[in-house]
Design an enzyme around this catalytic site. Structure first.
Site, PDB file in Angstrom:
ATOM      1  N   TYR A   1      64.745  38.796   8.659  1.00  0.00           N
ATOM      2  CA  TYR A   1      65.082  37.757   9.627  1.00  0.00           C
ATOM      3  C   TYR A   1      64.708  38.246  11.026  1.00  0.00           C
ATOM      4  O   TYR A   1      65.400  39.064  11.625  1.00  0.00           O
ATOM      5  CB  TYR A   1      66.567  37.404   9.580  1.00  0.00           C
TER       6      TYR A   1
ATOM      7  N   SER B   1      72.570  28.303   1.643  1.00  0.00           N
ATOM      8  CA  SER B   1      72.184  26.906   1.921  1.00  0.00           C
ATOM      9  C   SER B   1      73.093  25.910   1.205  1.00  0.00           C
ATOM     10  O   SER B   1      72.609  24.965   0.578  1.00  0.00           O
ATOM     11  CB  SER B   1      70.722  26.665   1.528  1.00  0.00           C
TER      12      SER B   1
ATOM     13  N   LEU C   1      74.737  23.650   2.404  1.00  0.00           N
ATOM     14  CA  LEU C   1      74.639  22.337   3.055  1.00  0.00           C
ATOM     15  C   LEU C   1      73.215  21.788   2.989  1.00  0.00           C
ATOM     16  O   LEU C   1      72.819  20.950   3.799  1.00  0.00           O
ATOM     17  CB  LEU C   1      75.096  22.443   4.520  1.00  0.00           C
ATOM     18  N   GLY C   2      72.451  22.267   1.998  1.00  0.00           N
ATOM     19  CA  GLY C   2      71.097  21.751   1.826  1.00  0.00           C
ATOM     20  C   GLY C   2      70.243  21.937   3.060  1.00  0.00           C
ATOM     21  O   GLY C   2      69.496  21.034   3.452  1.00  0.00           O
TER      22      GLY C   2
ATOM     23  N   GLY D   1      71.071  21.923   6.038  1.00  0.00           N
ATOM     24  CA  GLY D   1      71.485  21.000   7.090  1.00  0.00           C
ATOM     25  C   GLY D   1      71.409  19.540   6.699  1.00  0.00           C
ATOM     26  O   GLY D   1      72.000  18.678   7.344  1.00  0.00           O
TER      27      GLY D   1
ATOM     28  N   SER E   1      74.600  17.799   6.088  1.00  0.00           N
ATOM     29  CA  SER E   1      75.428  17.655   7.286  1.00  0.00           C
ATOM     30  C   SER E   1      75.069  16.389   8.062  1.00  0.00           C
ATOM     31  O   SER E   1      75.941  15.652   8.497  1.00  0.00           O
ATOM     32  CB  SER E   1      75.248  18.854   8.221  1.00  0.00           C
TER      33      SER E   1
END
Length: 344
Positions: free
Chosen positions: A62, A208, A210-211, A213, A216
């Site tokens: 990252y 992930s 929340l897919g 985002g 959301s």
């Protein structure tokens, strides 16, 4: 919104205890657009720890490296003994090219690099980020086992590993956690990988949840993505798939309205209801969103509501692959057999 204190769960069978919800730190520094202001992110990390969210998830790729450096700075405030620090190795970026490395020398070099950037003596949970299909998994885990014996790593994890790879790894040294993408729009792991983890007493860390985002804020999030946001190029966010996938979000949103919660809280609560061996690690860069996420820990779903969510999140509910074709997943994680006489 009332303050939520996050409880604790046991992850795996080797003694690791973590917060029931973790914090994915990737988007603070990379992948999801430009890096966010360092002071704000350190403040968010400290707010998370004070709220009981103590499993912090990062990786050497990252940035690369910048997210580990950020966490290292956050930990300098005397909070190291309050967190479970998880990082990963195995994805190398050289002049924009990705290479997966699981040979012993690269495992050891990656660990030493992460320890230095994080400013710690020991990594609590060290994952192989992707599986090197050129190296028998037993060889990679054999080197990780040495790092455990040397006190540089406490617990070993795998990310995006197939059931057979998990079994082979676990036979060399106990695997504490497997990190996998699991959410209302990524449920393929339920067929083989989740049952394998449970059979072997391995904890599950859902990334992930929340897919990325989508669960959301739905399709409108795509309009706001910068050109250097990895999600902009994922198949599920392309116009030919997005319209179909919008239906899932709309149905989740309807149930959330009925429950008087946000769609993201509903999606996270669904993951929390999968079992006390599952820890989702939603990422965020905003304290307000973080507060919403941890409130999902206290959201109760009835068996009927769980069944309703699972019926709308069926296999045909989502169009498009999780990743661009060049990115390895557990489908491409089989390694060669261990040769006789090959050291482990």
């Amino acid at each position: 919104m009332a303050a939520t204190k996050v409880g604790r769960i046991k992850l795996g069978s080797q003694g690791l205890e973590v917060s029931a919800q973790g914090l994915g730190c990737m988007g603070m520094s990379a992948i999801y657009g430009p890096p966010k202001p360092e002071a704000d992110m350190v403040a968010l990390i400290h707010h998370a720890i004070n709220s009981g969210v103590t499993l912090l998830d990062t990786s050497d790729v990252y940035g690369p490296h910048t997210n580990e450096i950020l966490l290292g700075k956050a930990l300098k405030a005397g909070v190291r003994n309050r967190v479970e620090l998880a990082t990963k190795f195995g994805i190398h970026l050289t002049e924009g090219q990705r290479e997966i490395r699981g040979d012993p020398a690269s495992v050891r070099a990656a660990c030493e690099g992460s320890l230095k950037r994080l400013g710690v003596d020991c990594i609590d949970l060290y994952y192989q980020h992707r599986i090197d299909t050129r190296v028998p998994i037993e060889v990679t885990i054999g080197e990780l086992k040495k790092l455990v014996e040397e006190g540089k790593v406490k617990y070993i994890g795998l990310s995006e590993a197939s059931a057979s790879t998990i079994r082979r790894a676990h036979a060399v040294h106990p695997i504490t956690a497997v990190q996998l993408e699991w959410s209302l729009w990524s449920r393929d792991v339920e067929e083989e990988i989740v049952p394998t983890c449970r059979e072997l007493g391995i904890g599950i860390v859902a990334y992930s949840p929340l897919g990325r985002g989508f669960l959301s804020s739905g399709p409108k999030m795509v309009e706001t993505l910068s050109n250097d946001d990895f999600r902009k190029y994922l198949p599920r966010f392309q116009p030919e798939n997005l319209k179909h996938n919008e239906r899932l979000y709309e149905q989740v949103n309807k149930i959330a309205a009925r429950k008087e919660c946000t769609p993201s809280q509903l999606a996270l609560a669904w993951i929390h209801h999968q079992g006390n061996d599952v820890c989702p690690i939603p990422g965020t860069t905003k304290i307000e969103n973080f507060k919403q996420n941890i409130a999902a820990v206290a959201l109760k779903l009835t068996p009927e509501e769980m069944a309703e969510l699972e019926s709308i999140a069926s296999a045909d509910a989502v169009k498009g692959d999780r990743y661009i074709g060049t990115f390895a997943t557990y489908h491409e994680s089989e390694t060669p057999p261990l040769s006789s006489g090959q050291p482990v």
